[in-house]
Write a protein that holds these residues in place. Structure first.
Motif, PDB file in Angstrom:
ATOM      1  N   LEU A  43     -19.501 -33.107  37.003  1.00  0.00           N
ATOM      2  CA  LEU A  43     -20.075 -33.891  38.098  1.00  0.00           C
ATOM      3  C   LEU A  43     -20.710 -35.176  37.581  1.00  0.00           C
ATOM      4  N   GLU A  44     -21.400 -35.073  36.479  1.00  0.00           N
ATOM      5  CA  GLU A  44     -22.008 -36.256  35.879  1.00  0.00           C
ATOM      6  C   GLU A  44     -20.921 -37.229  35.410  1.00  0.00           C
ATOM      7  N   ALA A  45     -19.870 -36.708  34.815  1.00  0.00           N
ATOM      8  CA  ALA A  45     -18.758 -37.558  34.372  1.00  0.00           C
ATOM      9  C   ALA A  45     -18.071 -38.224  35.561  1.00  0.00           C
ATOM     10  N   HIS A  46     -17.878 -37.478  36.652  1.00  0.00           N
ATOM     11  CA  HIS A  46     -17.260 -38.047  37.852  1.00  0.00           C
ATOM     12  C   HIS A  46     -18.103 -39.212  38.374  1.00  0.00           C
ATOM     13  N   ASP A  59     -14.528 -35.168  46.695  1.00  0.00           N
ATOM     14  CA  ASP A  59     -15.014 -33.890  46.173  1.00  0.00           C
ATOM     15  C   ASP A  59     -13.922 -32.831  46.145  1.00  0.00           C
ATOM     16  N   ASP A  60     -13.091 -32.784  47.194  1.00  0.00           N
ATOM     17  CA  ASP A  60     -12.020 -31.787  47.240  1.00  0.00           C
ATOM     18  C   ASP A  60     -11.017 -32.004  46.116  1.00  0.00           C
ATOM     19  N   GLU A  61     -10.623 -33.265  45.907  1.00  0.00           N
ATOM     20  CA  GLU A  61      -9.695 -33.570  44.816  1.00  0.00           C
ATOM     21  C   GLU A  61     -10.318 -33.250  43.473  1.00  0.00           C
ATOM     22  N   ALA A  62     -11.565 -33.635  43.316  1.00  0.00           N
ATOM     23  CA  ALA A  62     -12.242 -33.428  42.044  1.00  0.00           C
ATOM     24  C   ALA A  62     -12.333 -31.945  41.688  1.00  0.00           C
ATOM     25  N   LEU A  63     -12.514 -31.094  42.689  1.00  0.00           N
ATOM     26  CA  LEU A  63     -12.594 -29.661  42.421  1.00  0.00           C
ATOM     27  C   LEU A  63     -11.267 -29.074  41.957  1.00  0.00           C
ATOM     28  N   GLU A  64     -10.169 -29.720  42.341  1.00  0.00           N
ATOM     29  CA  GLU A  64      -8.848 -29.235  41.950  1.00  0.00           C
ATOM     30  C   GLU A  64      -8.455 -29.672  40.548  1.00  0.00           C
ATOM     31  N   ILE A  65      -9.123 -30.664  40.006  1.00  0.00           N
ATOM     32  CA  ILE A  65      -8.811 -31.194  38.681  1.00  0.00           C
ATOM     33  C   ILE A  65      -9.341 -30.224  37.633  1.00  0.00           C
ATOM     34  N   THR A  66      -8.474 -29.775  36.750  1.00  0.00           N
ATOM     35  CA  THR A  66      -8.916 -28.820  35.732  1.00  0.00           C
ATOM     36  C   THR A  66      -8.719 -29.309  34.306  1.00  0.00           C
ATOM     37  N   ALA A  68      -8.173 -32.860  31.449  1.00  0.00           N
ATOM     38  CA  ALA A  68      -8.418 -34.282  31.216  1.00  0.00           C
ATOM     39  C   ALA A  68      -7.231 -35.118  31.682  1.00  0.00           C
ATOM     40  N   ARG A  69      -6.024 -34.666  31.414  1.00  0.00           N
ATOM     41  CA  ARG A  69      -4.835 -35.429  31.819  1.00  0.00           C
ATOM     42  C   ARG A  69      -4.784 -35.584  33.344  1.00  0.00           C
ATOM     43  N   GLU A  70      -5.103 -34.510  34.080  1.00  0.00           N
ATOM     44  CA  GLU A  70      -5.112 -34.578  35.546  1.00  0.00           C
ATOM     45  C   GLU A  70      -6.151 -35.576  36.036  1.00  0.00           C
ATOM     46  N   LEU A  71      -7.327 -35.587  35.421  1.00  0.00           N
ATOM     47  CA  LEU A  71      -8.387 -36.501  35.844  1.00  0.00           C
ATOM     48  C   LEU A  71      -8.000 -37.947  35.546  1.00  0.00           C
ATOM     49  N   VAL A  72      -7.463 -38.204  34.364  1.00  0.00           N
ATOM     50  CA  VAL A  72      -7.020 -39.551  34.011  1.00  0.00           C
ATOM     51  C   VAL A  72      -5.927 -40.008  34.969  1.00  0.00           C
ATOM     52  N   LEU A  74      -5.381 -39.019  38.062  1.00  0.00           N
ATOM     53  CA  LEU A  74      -5.970 -39.260  39.382  1.00  0.00           C
ATOM     54  C   LEU A  74      -6.681 -40.609  39.422  1.00  0.00           C
ATOM     55  N   VAL A  75      -7.527 -40.875  38.435  1.00  0.00           N
ATOM     56  CA  VAL A  75      -8.280 -42.129  38.413  1.00  0.00           C
ATOM     57  C   VAL A  75      -7.323 -43.317  38.330  1.00  0.00           C
ATOM     58  N   ASN A  76      -6.307 -43.228  37.477  1.00  0.00           N
ATOM     59  CA  ASN A  76      -5.360 -44.336  37.355  1.00  0.00           C
ATOM     60  C   ASN A  76      -4.556 -44.531  38.632  1.00  0.00           C
ATOM     61  N   SER A  77      -4.251 -43.461  39.323  1.00  0.00           N
ATOM     62  CA  SER A  77      -3.561 -43.571  40.604  1.00  0.00           C
ATOM     63  C   SER A  77      -4.450 -44.287  41.621  1.00  0.00           C
ATOM     64  N   LEU A  78      -5.723 -43.938  41.656  1.00  0.00           N
ATOM     65  CA  LEU A  78      -6.665 -44.604  42.561  1.00  0.00           C
ATOM     66  C   LEU A  78      -6.798 -46.086  42.217  1.00  0.00           C
ATOM     67  N   LEU A  79      -6.828 -46.390  40.931  1.00  0.00           N
ATOM     68  CA  LEU A  79      -6.933 -47.784  40.508  1.00  0.00           C
ATOM     69  C   LEU A  79      -5.685 -48.581  40.892  1.00  0.00           C
ATOM     70  N   ARG A  80      -4.514 -47.973  40.738  1.00  0.00           N
ATOM     71  CA  ARG A  80      -3.256 -48.649  41.086  1.00  0.00           C
ATOM     72  C   ARG A  80      -3.168 -48.932  42.583  1.00  0.00           C
ATOM     73  N   HIS A  81      -3.697 -48.027  43.367  1.00  0.00           N
ATOM     74  CA  HIS A  81      -3.577 -48.155  44.824  1.00  0.00           C
ATOM     75  C   HIS A  81      -4.794 -48.817  45.449  1.00  0.00           C
ATOM     76  N   GLY A  82      -5.666 -49.354  44.621  1.00  0.00           N
ATOM     77  CA  GLY A  82      -6.809 -50.102  45.135  1.00  0.00           C
ATOM     78  C   GLY A  82      -7.759 -49.266  45.962  1.00  0.00           C
ATOM     79  N   ALA A  83      -8.075 -48.083  45.471  1.00  0.00           N
ATOM     80  CA  ALA A  83      -9.003 -47.203  46.192  1.00  0.00           C
ATOM     81  C   ALA A  83     -10.317 -47.905  46.427  1.00  0.00           C
ATOM     82  N   ALA A  84     -10.888 -47.646  47.563  1.00  0.00           N
ATOM     83  CA  ALA A  84     -12.174 -48.250  47.918  1.00  0.00           C
ATOM     84  C   ALA A  84     -13.241 -47.811  46.928  1.00  0.00           C
ATOM     85  N   PRO A  85     -14.127 -48.714  46.553  1.00  0.00           N
ATOM     86  CA  PRO A  85     -15.221 -48.340  45.654  1.00  0.00           C
ATOM     87  C   PRO A  85     -16.073 -47.236  46.256  1.00  0.00           C
TER      88      PRO A  85
END
Length: 87
Positions: A43-46, A59-66, A68-72, A74-85
């Motif tokens: 949670l602190e890392a998120h 929160d729902d997506e974050a709970l499904e991430i188990t 490091a590769r999945e988290l990286v 997800l974050v890169n996908s959000l960055l590519r698609h211009g996710a809202a801050p």
């Protein structure tokens, strides 16, 4: 375009919760639990990722991430698609 790497994530996790039992570069597909990270550390890392990279981790997506590769991924996908801050 900004991206997060496994190395970046390892630095964030190290600052939030200490060193993993194995370097993430060699253990990116092991679960966070296997690496010794608990839910509080994650949670602190998120939160740190949201602040540093300007993405909102659902929160729902974050709970499904188990791993490091999945988290990286997800974050890169959000960055590519211009996710809202994160608010």
């Amino acid at each position: 375009m900004q991206q997060i790497t496994i190395g970046d994530l390892q630095d964030i996790l190290r600052e939030c919760a200490g060193e993993a039992t194995q370097p993430l570069e060699r253990a990116a597909d092991l679960s966070f639990e296997e690496l010794g990270y608990d839910s509080v550390a994650l949670l602190e890392a998120h939160g740190r990722i949201e602040r540093d990279y300007g993405v909102a981790l659902c929160d729902d997506e974050a709970l499904e991430i188990t791993t490091a590769r999945e988290l990286v991924d997800l974050v890169n996908s959000l960055l590519r698609h211009g996710a809202a801050p994160a608010a």
